[in-house]
Design a protein around this motif. Structure first.
Motif, short mmCIF file in Angstrom:
data_model
loop_
_atom_site.label_atom_id
_atom_site.label_comp_id
_atom_site.label_asym_id
_atom_site.label_seq_id
_atom_site.Cartn_x
_atom_site.Cartn_y
_atom_site.Cartn_z
N PRO A 27 0.82 -1.23 0.00
CA PRO A 27 0.00 0.00 0.00
C PRO A 27 0.85 1.27 0.00
CG PRO A 27 -0.88 -1.58 1.57
CD PRO A 27 0.45 -2.11 1.13
N ARG A 28 2.01 1.21 0.63
CA ARG A 28 2.86 2.39 0.70
C ARG A 28 3.60 2.66 -0.60
NH1 ARG A 28 1.86 0.34 5.40
NH2 ARG A 28 1.93 1.58 7.31
N GLY A 32 0.38 8.28 -2.46
CA GLY A 32 -0.59 8.87 -1.55
C GLY A 32 -0.05 8.94 -0.14
N ASP A 33 -0.56 9.85 0.64
CA ASP A 33 -0.09 10.06 2.00
C ASP A 33 -1.29 10.16 2.93
OD1 ASP A 33 1.15 10.69 4.31
OD2 ASP A 33 2.13 12.52 3.58
N PRO A 34 -1.45 9.21 3.86
CA PRO A 34 -2.57 9.28 4.81
C PRO A 34 -2.56 10.57 5.62
CG PRO A 34 -1.53 7.13 4.90
CD PRO A 34 -0.65 8.00 4.06
N TYR A 81 -6.44 5.61 10.73
CA TYR A 81 -6.00 6.98 10.51
C TYR A 81 -7.19 7.91 10.29
CZ TYR A 81 -1.39 4.93 9.52
OH TYR A 81 -0.20 4.25 9.60
N SER A 273 -11.41 2.19 2.64
CA SER A 273 -10.10 2.35 3.29
C SER A 273 -8.99 2.50 2.26
CB SER A 273 -9.81 1.15 4.19
OG SER A 273 -10.78 1.04 5.21
N SER A 274 -9.09 1.78 1.15
CA SER A 274 -8.08 1.90 0.09
C SER A 274 -8.11 3.30 -0.51
CB SER A 274 -8.31 0.85 -0.99
OG SER A 274 -8.21 -0.45 -0.47
N GLN A 276 -9.03 6.03 0.90
CA GLN A 276 -8.61 7.03 1.88
C GLN A 276 -7.19 6.81 2.39
OE1 GLN A 276 -11.84 6.23 4.60
NE2 GLN A 276 -13.02 7.99 3.89
N ARG A 277 -6.49 5.81 1.82
CA ARG A 277 -5.12 5.48 2.23
C ARG A 277 -5.05 5.14 3.72
NH1 ARG A 277 -5.11 5.75 -2.53
NH2 ARG A 277 -3.54 6.68 -3.90
N ASP A 278 -6.09 4.46 4.20
CA ASP A 278 -6.11 4.04 5.61
C ASP A 278 -5.35 2.71 5.71
OD1 ASP A 278 -6.62 3.95 8.28
OD2 ASP A 278 -8.79 4.14 8.12
N TYR A 279 -4.01 2.81 5.71
CA TYR A 279 -3.16 1.63 5.56
C TYR A 279 -3.43 0.56 6.61
CZ TYR A 279 -0.26 4.52 2.46
OH TYR A 279 0.19 5.30 1.44
#
Length: 317
Positions: A27-28, A32-34, A81, A273-274, A276-279
């Motif tokens: 995911p990282r 994108g940056d949460p 997050y 969640s994907s 919103q970058r909610d890793y």
């Protein structure tokens, strides 16, 4: 049985460890940056940096992973997050909906798959076998989401037999809950049922040529008795081998089907969640799915040994 579990446990743990690494890293790598999403679109660089520090995202990646893995081993998947709620609580809120869908689809898969497979494998009429072969091919070739849309248009919009979208908990109202569950469960189960039917059909046709079946026929046993007592039992063992994999695929397919039928399960959580970058939520969902798949595979192999006594789980020849 104990020896089998001891031999399989290291490989299962290795799979889960590799999954945890991939779930954390991939995911990282997607960009994108949460911290930006949490801080808001109007946040300054200093505010975003402060959020990254609060979330622990300014530490080295290896340090973040070991901290997360230590929490997982203690039953703590971290805090979302985006929502600020514990990830375990988010999963718990959605888990029941997805389990209901997966279990209903699994039941339909087994019933439809066995029925089609036995019919195709035992039929003596070429036209009937060809028809069943074509049916299985169409079901296999049609994606689950397209099957879901077609069923929704036919049974929901045109005939108005079943509700198209939304859900009602089986615990609140079982009768209404089943009505909301049937369409997505059927859409999810049909491709897997066709795959299972193909396996059973092939195994049955092969079994009819085996010597033990020919011997039973020569002794005067009826075709029905031979099919039920000899052919079907050994053919089901073939389907059972893939049952664990099929159940895992049902859980994966639930993500798409839940989106099509607007169900509030783990699939909907994974999609949101994907985006919103909610890793931490994504990591937990991936690890949960693989853990369930590995567990189901172990249970399938144990069940196979009970169905087919020739298979020994203790490691002897």
């Amino acid at each position: 049985m104990t020896g089998f579990l001891i031999r399989r446990l290291p490989s299962a743990l290795l799979v889960l460890f590799a999954t945890s690494v991939l779930a954390f890293v991939l995911p990282r790598l997607g960009g994108g940056d949460p911290a930006t999403a949490v801080a808001g679109p109007d946040a300054t660089a200093a505010q975003i940096a402060a959020v990254r520090s609060d979330l622990g995202m300014d530490r080295p990646l290896v340090s973040q992973y070991t901290h997360w893995l230590d929490g997982v081993l203690h039953g703590d998947f971290g805090t979302s997050y985006v929502t600020g709620r514990p990830v375990t609580a988010l999963l718990g809120d959605r888990f029941g909906s997805t389990v209901q869908l997966a279990l209903a689809a699994a039941l339909l898969m087994i019933v439809i798959g066995v029925a089609l497979g036995v019919a195709a494998g035992s039929s003596r009429r070429p036209w009937a076998r060809s028809l069943l072969d074509v049916t299985c091919t169409v079901l296999l070739a049609t994606p689950a989401f397209l099957t879901g849309l077609l069923l929704a248009l036919l049974l929901g919009e045109a005939w108005k037999v079943l509700p198209v979208s939304g859900e009602v908990s089986m615990l609140v109202d079982p009768e209404i809950g089943i009505q909301y569950l049937l369409l997505p469960a059927l859409a999810l189960s049909l491709p897997q049922a066709a795959s299972m039917a193909r396996l059973i059909q092939t195994a049955m046709r092969q079994a009819y040529t085996e010597e033990y079946v020919q011997t039973a026929v020569a002794k005067g046993a009826s075709r029905r008795r031979v099919t039920l007592r000899h052919v079907l039992r050994n053919s089901l063992a073939t389907a059972l081998v893939s049952l664990g994999m099929r159940l895992g695929e049902l859980l994966g397919g639930a993500i798409v089907i839940e989106a099509v039928f607007a169900r509030n399960g783990l699939g909907a959580l994974a999609v949101s969640s994907s985006g919103q970058r909610d890793y931490l939520v994504v990591q937990a969902l991936v690890l949960l799915a693989v853990t369930i798949a590995v567990t189901l595979q172990l249970l399938t192999e144990i069940g196979l040994s009970l169905l087919d006594p020739r298979i020994r789980l203790e490691g002897t020849r």
